[in-house]
Structures are given as structure tokens and as C-alpha cells.
Design a protein around this motif. Structure first.
Motif, PDB file in Angstrom:
ATOM      1  N   VAL A  26       0.829  -1.205   0.000  1.00  0.00           N
ATOM      2  CA  VAL A  26       0.000   0.000   0.000  1.00  0.00           C
ATOM      3  C   VAL A  26       0.866   1.259   0.000  1.00  0.00           C
ATOM      4  CG1 VAL A  26      -1.678   1.311   1.364  1.00  0.00           C
ATOM      5  CG2 VAL A  26      -1.903  -1.168   1.154  1.00  0.00           C
ATOM      6  N   TYR A  70      -3.213   2.222   4.952  1.00  0.00           N
ATOM      7  CA  TYR A  70      -4.101   3.157   4.251  1.00  0.00           C
ATOM      8  C   TYR A  70      -4.274   4.451   5.036  1.00  0.00           C
ATOM      9  CZ  TYR A  70      -5.549   0.081   0.434  1.00  0.00           C
ATOM     10  OH  TYR A  70      -5.572  -0.681  -0.697  1.00  0.00           O
ATOM     11  N   ALA A 113      -2.032  -3.928  -3.608  1.00  0.00           N
ATOM     12  CA  ALA A 113      -2.361  -4.672  -2.388  1.00  0.00           C
ATOM     13  C   ALA A 113      -3.011  -6.004  -2.742  1.00  0.00           C
ATOM     14  CB  ALA A 113      -3.278  -3.840  -1.488  1.00  0.00           C
TER      15      ALA A 113
END
Length: 164
Positions: A26, A70, A113
Motif C-alpha cells: 500500500v 491506508y 495490495a
């Protein structure tokens, strides 16, 4: 049954590499991925009483790591460093991908991801969906789009990588 510190430490040790790879998929930086994993371990320890199935500790830790990654990415997106901006935008230089990982790293974070969790971590689509907090169909479409994009990125390179 309550978790002991040693049991939790063993679980973190067993799954820390998966957590790191998921966070790294990510984030653009290894240091940021380490920060996300550290934050995930802290959150997991604080939320350990919410884990119902001891056997699901691995996917649970990975999901927390992905969520932390995230969150870190969102926080970073709000900061715009002005000192590195050029006066005029430069023409983009053609990018050559010397390896599959470099091409995977060039994917958008959502696709990256999904690819890392599916191909590198060998997680099933349903488990990836739970980790990323999206429907299984979304994971499948991200994987399909990622395969198409990887094919385009790697196509025409000497010593190609075959079918992706």
C-alpha cells in the motif's frame, strides 16, 4: 481464553513478514510500512479482546496492518512539500521495468495490495476481501485489472515474463 503477552508476541512474530508485505504493498516506502506495522501491532494488542477466533489471528493482523497503511497513506496525501516543485513540469521519461516486482510496485495501491496478498501471500480472494474491507468481486476485478496493467508494463521487454 485470554491471550498472554508471550502468545501475542509469538503470533506477531509468525505473521510480521506478512503484515510488512501487505503494508508495503500500500505504501511507497519500507520505512512507512514498518511504521504502519508498528501501529498495527499496538492496535492489535489494544483490541485483542475483540478477536473471537484464535485461528484467525493471521488475517486479523494483516487486515489491521493494511488499515494502518491506508491511514498513513491518507495522512501523507494531505502534506504537499513545496520545496521540491519545479517551475515547469518536466516531460515524463519512459520507464523500464527490470523485474516483476518493480512493475508490481508501479501499480496503483489498491491493485498492488490485491496482487501482493493474492500472489505473494497466497491468500484466497475471500480473505483478501476481508483484509481490504471490500467485496470479493472488487478483489477479483482489481486482480484482473492489475494483470492487464502488468502485461502492458512488461510487454515488449527483453526476456519477458510470460503470461501474467
Amino acid at each position: 481464553m485470554e491471550w498472554t503477552r508471550d502468545e501475542f508476541a509469538d503470533a506477531v512474530t509468525r505473521h510480521s513478514r506478512r503484515m510488512y508485505r501487505a503494508a508495503r504493498s500500500v505504501l511507497d516506502s519500507g520505512a512507512d510500512a514498518e511504521d504502519a506495522v508498528s501501529q498495527a501491532i499496538l492496535q492489535a494488542w489494544q483490541s485483542l479482546d475483540k478477536l473471537r477466533d484464535r485461528e484467525a489471528v493471521g488475517p486479523w493482523l494483516v487486515r489491521i496492518a493494511v488499515n494502518c497503511a491506508y491511514a498513513l497513506r491518507r495522512r501523507q496525501g494531505r502534506v504537499v512539500p513545496l520545496d521540491g516543485l519545479a517551475q515547469e513540469p518536466a516531460a515524463p521519461e519512459p520507464v523500464r521495468y527490470d523485474g516483476l516486482w518493480e512493475a508490481v510496485s508501479a501499480l496503483p495501491p489498491e491493485r498492488r495490495a490485491a496482487v501482493v496478498l493474492f500472489y505473494y501471500e497466497e491468500m484466497p480472494v475471500g480473505q483478501i476481501a476481508k483484509c481490504l474491507g471490500v467485496p470479493a468481486g472488487t478483489v477479483k476485478s482489481r486482480l484482473a485489472r492489475a494483470r492487464k496493467q502488468l502485461k502492458e508494463l512488461l510487454q515488449g521487454q527483453e526476456g519477458g515474463y510470460g503470461t501474467i
